[in-house]
Design a protein around this motif. Structure first.
Motif, PDB file in Angstrom:
ATOM      1  N   LEU A 124       2.439  -1.743 -12.337  1.00 39.12           N
ATOM      2  CA  LEU A 124       2.189  -3.106 -12.806  1.00 39.12           C
ATOM      3  C   LEU A 124       1.259  -3.062 -14.015  1.00 39.12           C
ATOM      4  O   LEU A 124       0.199  -2.446 -13.968  1.00 39.12           O
ATOM      5  CB  LEU A 124       1.537  -3.939 -11.686  1.00 39.12           C
ATOM      6  N   LYS A 125       1.689  -3.708 -15.107  1.00 40.80           N
ATOM      7  CA  LYS A 125       0.839  -3.881 -16.277  1.00 40.80           C
ATOM      8  C   LYS A 125       0.569  -5.367 -16.460  1.00 40.80           C
ATOM      9  O   LYS A 125       1.510  -6.162 -16.502  1.00 40.80           O
ATOM     10  CB  LYS A 125       1.515  -3.347 -17.546  1.00 40.80           C
TER      11      LYS A 125
ATOM     12  N   LYS B 271      -3.897  -4.116  -7.804  1.00 36.52           N
ATOM     13  CA  LYS B 271      -3.915  -4.900  -9.028  1.00 36.52           C
ATOM     14  C   LYS B 271      -3.212  -6.246  -8.830  1.00 36.52           C
ATOM     15  O   LYS B 271      -3.626  -7.281  -9.369  1.00 36.52           O
ATOM     16  CB  LYS B 271      -3.237  -4.110 -10.161  1.00 36.52           C
ATOM     17  N   ALA B 272      -2.128  -6.254  -8.031  1.00 35.89           N
ATOM     18  CA  ALA B 272      -1.344  -7.473  -7.807  1.00 35.89           C
ATOM     19  C   ALA B 272      -2.162  -8.558  -7.126  1.00 35.89           C
ATOM     20  O   ALA B 272      -1.909  -9.750  -7.321  1.00 35.89           O
ATOM     21  CB  ALA B 272      -0.094  -7.158  -6.982  1.00 35.89           C
ATOM     22  N   LYS B 273      -3.157  -8.156  -6.327  1.00 37.13           N
ATOM     23  CA  LYS B 273      -3.968  -9.151  -5.615  1.00 37.13           C
ATOM     24  C   LYS B 273      -4.718 -10.085  -6.576  1.00 37.13           C
ATOM     25  O   LYS B 273      -4.997 -11.238  -6.252  1.00 37.13           O
ATOM     26  CB  LYS B 273      -4.974  -8.445  -4.697  1.00 37.13           C
ATOM     27  N   GLY B 274      -5.026  -9.576  -7.760  1.00 42.14           N
ATOM     28  CA  GLY B 274      -5.794 -10.379  -8.714  1.00 42.14           C
ATOM     29  C   GLY B 274      -4.948 -11.130  -9.732  1.00 42.14           C
ATOM     30  O   GLY B 274      -5.477 -11.807 -10.611  1.00 42.14           O
ATOM     31  N   VAL B 275      -3.636 -11.013  -9.598  1.00 43.75           N
ATOM     32  CA  VAL B 275      -2.746 -11.659 -10.557  1.00 43.75           C
ATOM     33  C   VAL B 275      -2.573 -13.140 -10.198  1.00 43.75           C
ATOM     34  O   VAL B 275      -2.344 -13.485  -9.043  1.00 43.75           O
ATOM     35  CB  VAL B 275      -1.377 -10.948 -10.585  1.00 43.75           C
TER      36      VAL B 275
ATOM     37  N   GLU C 191       0.841  -1.202   0.000  1.00 45.77           N
ATOM     38  CA  GLU C 191       0.000   0.000   0.000  1.00 45.77           C
ATOM     39  C   GLU C 191       0.870   1.244   0.000  1.00 45.77           C
ATOM     40  O   GLU C 191       0.589   2.223  -0.712  1.00 45.77           O
ATOM     41  CB  GLU C 191      -0.901  -0.019   1.233  1.00 45.77           C
ATOM     42  N   GLU C 192       1.971   1.202   0.775  1.00 42.18           N
ATOM     43  CA  GLU C 192       2.839   2.375   0.908  1.00 42.18           C
ATOM     44  C   GLU C 192       3.768   2.542  -0.287  1.00 42.18           C
ATOM     45  O   GLU C 192       4.289   3.627  -0.532  1.00 42.18           O
ATOM     46  CB  GLU C 192       3.661   2.272   2.198  1.00 42.18           C
ATOM     47  N   ILE C 193       4.019   1.423  -1.015  1.00 38.54           N
ATOM     48  CA  ILE C 193       4.894   1.510  -2.191  1.00 38.54           C
ATOM     49  C   ILE C 193       4.125   2.149  -3.341  1.00 38.54           C
ATOM     50  O   ILE C 193       4.542   3.153  -3.912  1.00 38.54           O
ATOM     51  CB  ILE C 193       5.419   0.120  -2.605  1.00 38.54           C
ATOM     52  N   ASN C 194       2.994   1.504  -3.690  1.00 42.24           N
ATOM     53  CA  ASN C 194       2.102   2.055  -4.717  1.00 42.24           C
ATOM     54  C   ASN C 194       0.757   1.365  -4.570  1.00 42.24           C
ATOM     55  O   ASN C 194       0.635   0.162  -4.838  1.00 42.24           O
ATOM     56  CB  ASN C 194       2.668   1.842  -6.128  1.00 42.24           C
ATOM     57  N   ALA C 195      -0.248   2.146  -4.150  1.00 47.17           N
ATOM     58  CA  ALA C 195      -1.554   1.569  -3.815  1.00 47.17           C
ATOM     59  C   ALA C 195      -2.224   0.922  -5.032  1.00 47.17           C
ATOM     60  O   ALA C 195      -2.820  -0.161  -4.937  1.00 47.17           O
ATOM     61  CB  ALA C 195      -2.464   2.647  -3.226  1.00 47.17           C
ATOM     62  N   GLU C 196      -2.114   1.551  -6.204  1.00 46.10           N
ATOM     63  CA  GLU C 196      -2.766   1.013  -7.406  1.00 46.10           C
ATOM     64  C   GLU C 196      -2.156  -0.326  -7.814  1.00 46.10           C
ATOM     65  O   GLU C 196      -2.867  -1.290  -8.102  1.00 46.10           O
ATOM     66  CB  GLU C 196      -2.638   2.018  -8.557  1.00 46.10           C
ATOM     67  N   ALA C 197      -0.808  -0.388  -7.827  1.00 43.07           N
ATOM     68  CA  ALA C 197      -0.124  -1.638  -8.193  1.00 43.07           C
ATOM     69  C   ALA C 197      -0.426  -2.723  -7.169  1.00 43.07           C
ATOM     70  O   ALA C 197      -0.591  -3.898  -7.525  1.00 43.07           O
ATOM     71  CB  ALA C 197       1.381  -1.389  -8.290  1.00 43.07           C
ATOM     72  N   PHE C 198      -0.504  -2.327  -5.881  1.00 41.06           N
ATOM     73  CA  PHE C 198      -0.785  -3.283  -4.799  1.00 41.06           C
ATOM     74  C   PHE C 198      -2.162  -3.927  -4.991  1.00 41.06           C
ATOM     75  O   PHE C 198      -2.314  -5.148  -4.901  1.00 41.06           O
ATOM     76  CB  PHE C 198      -0.709  -2.546  -3.465  1.00 41.06           C
TER      77      PHE C 198
END
Length: 594
Positions: free
Chosen positions: A106-107, A68-72, A59-66
């Motif tokens: 994250l893309k 999105k990563a949960k669904g990978v 969350e503190e690194i990058n909330a959007e990437a965090f």
């Protein structure tokens, strides 16, 4: 939905990231090996063909990437950008294990369904599934390492031959059928209805023509094709390192290829091949090991005990000797402990090689036990023990028949015992040997004529030429095979360049001048115009890679192999074609009778 790159570039490969990259901002791309949650963080192991890199999301690194990563999920193809940092908990088992990437972007380039096979090292899965989904099987790190080895080996071959003045020249894939070896794959011609091309079993005739053309050092890494019943580690299409040289004799070709092998094994496996490689004549190989490709990583030579038992009143031995055969034996160290059931299994084994049975002696502490004890005298027993160098605790295993049966069955039994009793102590040993002085001709009892043991253009040894008409079976060839650990790695010969001698060879093979001209006319005609003395060799590249990669399955070293019935589960070839295509070729499929 997969996201587009939109100009995003990969900075480096996953397996290349090191401590020297700490504080750098980089972009990695690859496939998700696994995704796990730990505390308030998300961790993804990202894989490409160079290795694995740990990516951390928070969350503190990058909330959007965090989020999105949960669904990978595993095998999603993704791109990540972020800063390289030192790991708080290093993983010493990974080359990248001291660092991780703090993901700022994250893309998801493409999603993946659950794969039908696990993408992991050492997969134990049904071969049919592996071949059907070969593109997934090839994602596995151990498979990708094999193809990196293959790439390195082919580069080493090219570098060595280029440095030795060889030219890489391609030869035709659509050529004439010359049915003298295995069955050809045929290709129908639309322009010439009823006529066919053949796919080459080797570039043999063309590489000899290149010598006539003055290209004195030719090579190519080439596909070859054989429509034959597939035994273990055979494929309908395979790859050769094929080469030919002019103005050379047998020693020149062998020395050049020893250097090639030494270079490849050093470059790829770090192995020092001891040169010169030892040589063994075909006759010695057959008599000692029952094979023209002997495995020399262990002893257990075949011993001829015919003289020791010639006076025994034992009909099996007596009839074999009287019919011009022999009685030979193997000495199995520690074999005195074998039970009767085990020995009976060995007897059944040799019967598959046309042997009628297996006689045996066990040298025990309290005396000799034998299946033929009632026929043995103490003198004959002692003589057999002396000849076979048997000691207390050993077993002597005996076959009597014509020489071809005795040598083949004991040669196969020797290899079987080595596997059964783990006689090869150093599995990583590379034991090379040259086999020389092969028979030039073999008698084909079904055809009632001699056939070429190698091919019709192999030169006889000078001192044997005059035997071509009087005793063709005794003629030795200027042929040579390089054997490694009981497998033929490559083989070749000095070729006939004299037209008169080639005619004698064709005659010995039962060809009339007309039939020889019909099959090999373009080579015969070319040899009217000053052919140079020449010779060559072809290595089986696939087999070489098997040794370098440490696998016993040829399918592991071919990107898209076929199964044992020459069927491709991936593309489902061979398959039916449209009637229109058949009509264009003038082909009608005959109905198979029940």
């Amino acid at each position: 939905m997969g996201e587009a790159l939109n100009g995003l570039k990969r900075s480096m490969m996953c397996g290349e990231v090191r401590e020297t990259n700490v504080s750098q901002k980089i972009t990695l791309m690859g496939w998700v090996q696994r995704n796990r949650k730990l505390g308030g963080l998300q961790f993804i192991d990202l894989r490409d063909r160079t290795g694995i890199m740990q990516i951390v999301f928070g969350e503190e690194i990058n909330a959007e990437a965090f989020e999105k990563a949960k669904g990978v999920r595993p095998e999603y193809c993704i791109a990540v950008t972020g800063e390289v940092v030192l790991r708080e908990a290093p993983n010493e088992n990974l080359p990248t294990g001291l660092v991780e990437l703090k993901c700022e972007s994250l893309k998801v380039l493409s999603e993946s369904e659950t794969p039908p096979i696990y993408i992991k090292e050492g997969l134990d899965a049904d071969e049919r599934i592996r071949l059907k989904y070969r593109y997934l099987d090839l994602r596995r790190p151990d498979m990708q390492r094999i193809f990196m080895i293959r790439n390195k080996a082919t580069k080493a071959v090219r570098d060595y031959l280029d440095n030795n003045g060889f030219l890489d020249i391609e030869t035709p894939m659509l050529t004439k059928s010359t049915p003298e070896g295995a069955r050809d794959y045929l290709v129908p011609s639309r322009n010439y209805p009823g006529m066919f091309y053949a796919l080459p079993q080797s570039p043999q005739i063309f590489k000899q023509l290149l010598m006539v053309s003055g290209f004195d050092k030719y090579y190519q890494i080439v596909k070859c094709f054989r429509d034959e019943d597939l035994r273990a580690n055979r494929q309908p299409e395979f790859t050769q390192v094929d080469l030919e040289m002019s103005f050379v004799d047998q020693d020149d070709v062998m020395a050049l290829n020893e250097g090639l092998i030494a270079h490849v094994f050093k470059e790829v496996a770090g192995v020092d091949v001891k040169l010169p490689i030892k040589r063994m004549k075909y006759k010695e190989a057959m008599e000692k090991y029952g094979s023209d490709k002997p495995d020399l990583r262990f002893g257990m030579e075949i011993m001829n005990i015919t003289e020791d038992v010639k006076d025994l009143d034992f009909v099996v031995f007596k009839s074999a000797i009287e019919n011009g055969g022999s009685v030979r034996a193997l000495c199995l160290k520690g074999g005195a402990n074998l039970g009767r059931k085990q020995i009976d299994k060995l007897a059944e084994f040799v019967k598959t090689y046309k042997a009628k049975g297996l006689a045996w002696l066990q040298i025990k502490e309290d005396g000799v036990k034998s299946s033929i004890a009632k026929f043995l005298t103490e003198e004959v027993t002692n003589s057999i023990v002396k000849t076979t160098k048997a000691e207390a605790g050993d077993a002597i295993l005996i076959v009597a028949d014509k020489d071809s049966v005795v040598l083949q069955s004991l040669g196969a039994l020797r290899l079987h015992l080595a596997k059964e009793f783990d006689l090869i102590k150093d599995k990583n040993e590379f034991n090379f040997t040259w086999i020389t002085e092969f028979p030039l001709l073999e008698y084909d009892e079904e055809e009632g004529r001699y056939s070429a043991a190698h091919h019709p253009f192999t030169s006889p040894m000078d001192e044997d030429i005059d035997l071509l008409e009087t005793n063709p079976g005794a003629v030795r060839a200027k042929a040579y095979d390089l054997v490694l650990n009981g497998e033929e790695l490559g083989g070749g010969s000095i070729r006939i360049h004299d037209s008169a001698l080639q005619k004698r060879m064709f005659k010995a093979l039962g060809f009339t001048e007309e039939s020889a001209q019909e099959r090999f006319g373009f080579l015969i005609d070319a040899f009217k115009f000053g052919p140079p003395p020449h010779g060559g060799l072809a290595f089986g590249l696939d087999r070489m890679i098997m040794f370098l990669a440490g696998t016993e399955n040829i399918k592991d070293v071919i990107a898209f192999p076929k199964n044992q019935n020459a069927f491709d589960y991936l593309s489902e070839a061979p398959n039916i074609v449209d009637k229109k295509q058949l009509d264009e070729l003038g082909i009608e499929i005959a109905k198979k009778e029940n």
